[in-house]
Scaffold this motif. Structure first.
Motif, mmCIF file in Angstrom:
data_model
loop_
_atom_site.group_PDB
_atom_site.id
_atom_site.type_symbol
_atom_site.label_atom_id
_atom_site.label_comp_id
_atom_site.label_asym_id
_atom_site.label_seq_id
_atom_site.Cartn_x
_atom_site.Cartn_y
_atom_site.Cartn_z
ATOM 1 N N GLY A 1 -3.985 -46.902 -22.231
ATOM 2 C CA GLY A 1 -3.841 -45.880 -21.206
ATOM 3 C C GLY A 1 -2.409 -45.476 -20.935
ATOM 4 N N GLN A 2 -1.493 -45.811 -21.844
ATOM 5 C CA GLN A 2 -0.088 -45.469 -21.667
ATOM 6 C C GLN A 2 0.279 -44.255 -22.521
ATOM 7 O OE1 GLN A 2 1.923 -47.068 -19.371
ATOM 8 N NE2 GLN A 2 -0.085 -47.941 -18.868
ATOM 9 N N PRO A 3 1.169 -43.384 -22.023
ATOM 10 C CA PRO A 3 1.568 -42.203 -22.805
ATOM 11 C C PRO A 3 2.290 -42.592 -24.097
ATOM 12 C CG PRO A 3 2.221 -41.984 -20.500
ATOM 13 C CD PRO A 3 1.790 -43.407 -20.686
ATOM 14 N N ILE A 4 1.940 -41.916 -25.169
ATOM 15 C CA ILE A 4 2.637 -42.090 -26.444
ATOM 16 C C ILE A 4 3.860 -41.187 -26.408
ATOM 17 C CG2 ILE A 4 2.474 -41.788 -28.942
ATOM 18 C CD1 ILE A 4 -0.574 -42.212 -28.635
ATOM 19 N N PRO A 5 5.060 -41.748 -26.458
ATOM 20 C CA PRO A 5 6.265 -40.917 -26.318
ATOM 21 C C PRO A 5 6.307 -39.781 -27.337
ATOM 22 C CG PRO A 5 6.829 -43.242 -26.210
ATOM 23 C CD PRO A 5 5.391 -43.174 -26.623
ATOM 24 N N GLY A 6 6.557 -38.578 -26.829
ATOM 25 C CA GLY A 6 6.746 -37.425 -27.699
ATOM 26 C C GLY A 6 5.478 -36.736 -28.156
ATOM 27 N N LEU A 7 4.298 -37.163 -27.671
ATOM 28 C CA LEU A 7 3.059 -36.569 -28.174
ATOM 29 C C LEU A 7 2.211 -36.013 -27.030
ATOM 30 C CD1 LEU A 7 1.398 -36.029 -30.731
ATOM 31 C CD2 LEU A 7 0.227 -38.202 -30.335
ATOM 32 N N TYR A 8 1.831 -34.751 -27.185
ATOM 33 C CA TYR A 8 1.004 -34.044 -26.209
ATOM 34 C C TYR A 8 -0.218 -33.453 -26.920
ATOM 35 C CZ TYR A 8 5.278 -34.114 -23.343
ATOM 36 O OH TYR A 8 6.384 -34.500 -22.630
#
Length: 564
Positions: free
Chosen positions: A519-526
Motif C-alpha cells: 500500500g505504499q507509493p512506488i516512487p515516480g510512477l502514476y
C-alpha cells in the motif's frame, strides 16, 4: 540519431483523455513532457466515446445557478458504492474535478458545453442530482488542428453517418426529428452539406464533436505547450533504479529508444483487448473474445503490465472489472465486423429487450451498464449471454434500431446482411431469432396492454428523471419511454455484453500514485484513466464516470508529478 536517448521531466504512456490531461497539466507548470502512443493516431478509446464527463460542482453548473455542497455528490456515491466506497479516492475526485474543469477552461484550448439537464442515472438513490453534473467538450473546427489532423483518431464508424459525427443534445434531436420538423430538416441539410464539402476538401469530418473534439482540443493544447507527442511508439519496459521509476524503453521507428524521466504516468487504456486478462477477470468470457469491446485494439493491457513490473497490483475486489455496454455486431461487405453501442434506442417509446425465452428482464430505459448487468444475472451460466431488442415498423422508421438508421435511410442492406431480423408477425420474428414464439407473443401482448396507458408495472420504465431524459419528449402518450409494439412488420437486433473499457486497473492513492503490495507509493510512477483501478469501485452511477475521473486524475497526476 533518430533513436538517440531522450530526457524529460514527465513521460506519459497513452494519448486518451487521462494521458493528455496529465501531459497538459505538467507542461503548463513549465515541465518538459514526452507522450508516447502505441497506435499510429492519438486519442485512444476517448476518441470513440460520447465525450461526456461526470464532474459534480463544475463551474458551468455554478454559472447556471446550480450550486451544491460537496456532501451531495459524496452522499450519492456513498450510497451507490456501498462497500466499494473509498473515501480517499472519492474525495480526491470530488475536490479536484471542479478545479480541473476551471483549469482547462482558463488555460487551454479545451472548452466545454454544459449538460445541466442530464440527471444522475439512479434517481432514487439519496444524493442523486437532477442535473448539473455533466459537461462535454465544445464542438471544434478541425481547421484549428490541421497540423495535427493526420495524427488524430477519426470518429468511430458505427456511431457516425458517412463519417459525420453527431453530437448528443440538440444536434442529435434534429436528426431524429428531421421528418417531422422543418427546422430540424434544415439543420440536417446544412450539417450534411457542410460535411460533404469537408470530405471532398479534407478527406474527413472537420466539425469535431464528442470524444474527437475532446481529444483534438487536448492535443492542440499539448502541442502549444511544447509536449512532444510520439505516435507508433509502444512502451516496452520501465526503467527502475533504486526502487524508483525513472523512464522507459520504447520502440520507435523500428528500434529501441530510452526515455529518461523524473516520473512516468501510465494511461494506456486498460485491458479491453487483452484476451488473457479478460479470461481471468471478465465474467462469461471463456475465450477472451466473448464480450464485444468498443475501444481500439491498441487498448490491450500495456499499462497494467508495466505497472506490475514495477511492483504495482491490479485491483481484484471491485464491483465489476468492466464498464458494461450493450453492443451489437455490425457485419460489413468486406467481411469485417463492427461494434455498435446501444445507448440511444433503448429508452425510446415502443421497444423492449427480451431473452431467448421471450421475456423481458430489465427497465430498458435505464443505464447501459445496468442493462448488461441485469442480462448476465438473468441468463444461466450454460446459456449464451445475449438478448434481443424488439420493435415495430413505426419505431424503426422513427428512431432507428441500432446501426439500422431511421427514415429516410433504407433498411434493406441491414436485413440482407442479417444484422436486422424482420418478421411480418411476432411469431415469424421469434422464429427468425431463435426466441420462444409463445413467450414473445405473451410478453408483447402484456406489455402493450399497459403501454397504451403509459404504464410499465413490471419494471417501472419512465419512473425516473434519467428514464424520461432517455425517452422522447415529443411522444404523444403520457409516458415518454413507453408505447405499444403493434404495427408490423416487426424487427429485432441481437445484443451482447460489450464494454466501454475496464475498471480493474492498478491500485493508486488519491494523488494517482501507483501503490505496491504494502500500500505504499512506488516512487515516480502514476496511473490514470483505465490503467488506474476505478476510483468508484467498479460501479457505474452516472453517464460520464469514465471520462470525468480520467481527466481529473490525469490532472492530479500531472500536477503532482510536476512538483516532485
Amino acid at each position: 540519431m533518430a533513436n538517440a536517448p531522450l530526457d524529460c521531466d514527465l513521460l506519459v504512456v497513452g494519448s486518451g483523455a487521462a494521458g493528455l490531461a496529465a501531459a497538459v497539466s505538467a507542461a503548463h507548470l513549465g515541465k518538459r513532457v514526452i507522450l508516447v502512443e502505441k497506435d499510429a493516431v492519438l486519442g485512444g478509446a476517448t476518441a470513440w466515446s460520447g465525450g461526456w464527463l461526470w464532474a459534480p460542482r463544475n463551474p458551468l453548473a455554478r454559472r447556471a445557478g446550480i450550486v451544491e455542497d460537496i456532501e451531495q455528490p459524496r452522499t450519492y456515491l456513498r450510497n451507490e458504492l456501498g462497500e466499494h466506497y473509498h473515501p480517499e479516492l472519492v474525495d480526491a475526485f470530488l475536490q479536484n474535478c471542479p478545479d480541473m474543469v476551471s483549469f482547462f477552461e482558463q488555460h487551454t484550448a479545451l472548452q466545454f458545453v454544459d449538460g445541466n439537464g442530464i440527471p444522475d442515472m439512479h434517481g432514487d438513490t439519496p444524493g442523486a442530482a437532477s442535473g448539473g453534473h455533466q459537461v462535454i467538450a465544445a464542438p471544434y473546427d478541425g481547421r484549428e488542428v490541421l497540423d495535427l489532423l493526420p495524427r488524430l483518431r477519426k470518429t468511430m464508424r458505427e456511431t457516425s453517418f458517412m463519417g459525420m459525427p453527431i453530437m448528443a443534445g440538440a444536434d442529435l434531436a434534429a436528426f431524429l426529428n428531421m421528418t417531422r420538423s422543418p427546422g430540424a430538416l434544415l439543420h440536417v441539410i446544412r450539417r450534411f452539406t457542410t460535411h460533404l464539402y469537408h470530405l471532398a476538401r479534407y478527406g474527413r469530418a472537420m466539425h469535431l464533436v464528442n470524444g474527437v473534439a475532446l481529444i483534438a482540443r487536448l492535443a492542440r493544447s499539448a502541442q502549444d505547450l511544447g509536449v512532444q507527442m510520439m505516435v507508433s511508439t509502444p512502451a516496452q519496459r520501465l526503467l527502475i533504479e533504486d526502487g524508483s521509476v525513472c523512464g522507459a524503453v520504447v520502440r520507435h521507428a523500428g528500434a529501441e529508444m530510452t526515455i529518461r524521466a523524473k516520473a512516468v504516468v501510465l494511461a494506456a487504456g486498460g485491458f479491453p483487448n487483452d484476451p488473457e486478462r479478460r479470461q481471468a477477470l471478465f465474467p462469461r468470457d471463456a475465450s477472451g473474445h466473448d464480450n464485444l469491446a468498443l475501444p481500439p485494439a491498441s487498448c490491450s493491457g500495456d499499462g497494467l503490465r508495466l505497472g506490475e513490473s514495477a511492483g504495482g497490483h491490479v485491483a481484484d475486489d471491485l464491483r465489476s472489472p468492466v464498464a458494461w455496454a450493450p453492443v451489437s455486431k455490425v457485419p460489413y461487405a468486406d467481411g469485417s465486423v463492427g461494434h455498435f453501442p446501444h445507448i440511444i434506442d433503448r429508452g425510446k417509446p415502443g421497444i423492449i429487450g427480451v431473452l431467448q425465452n421471450g421475456k423481458r428482464f430489465v427497465n430498458e430505459a435505464g443505464g447501459y451498464y445496468d442493462y448488461v448487468d441485469a442480462m448476465l444475472k438473468a441468463i444461466p451460466e450454460d446459456r449464451e449471454a445475449c438478448s434481443w431488442l424488439i420493435c415495430d415498423h413505426r419505431f424503426q422508421r422513427r428512431y432507428g434500431l441500432g446501426f439500422a438508421r431511421p427514415a429516410p435511410v433504407p433498411l434493406w442492406p441491414h436485413i440482407r446482411n442479417g444484422y436486422l431480423k424482420r418478421g411480418h408477425s411476432l411469431e415469424a420474428l421469434a422464429q427468425a431469432c431463435g426466441i420462444d414464439p409463445i413467450g414473445l407473443s405473451n410478453t408483447v401482448g402484456e406489455f402493450n396492454q399497459h403501454a397504451r396507458r403509459g404504464e410499465d408495472p413490471h419494471f417501472g420504465r419512465g419512473s425516473t428523471a434519467f428514464n424520461r431524459r432517455s425517452g422522447d419528449a415529443l411522444h404523444a402518450g403520457p409516458n415518454p419511454c413507453v408505447a405499444p409494439i403493434e404495427r408490423g412488420p416487426f424487427y429485432a437486433v441481437k445484443v451482447q455484453p460489450g464494454c466501454f473499457g475496464t475498471f480493474a486497473g492498478l491500485r493508486t492513492d488519491g494523488h494517482a500514485r501507483v501503490l505496491d503490495g504494502h500500500g505504499q507509493p512506488i516512487p515516480g510512477l502514476y496511473a490514470a484513466g483505465t490503467d488506474m483501478a476505478s476510483p468508484l469501485g467498479g460501479h457505474y452511477p452516472s453517464g460520464g464516470i469514465n471520462l470525468g475521473p480520467a481527466l481529473t486524475f490525469g490532472y492530479i497526476a500531472g500536477r503532482h508529478a510536476a512538483t516532485r
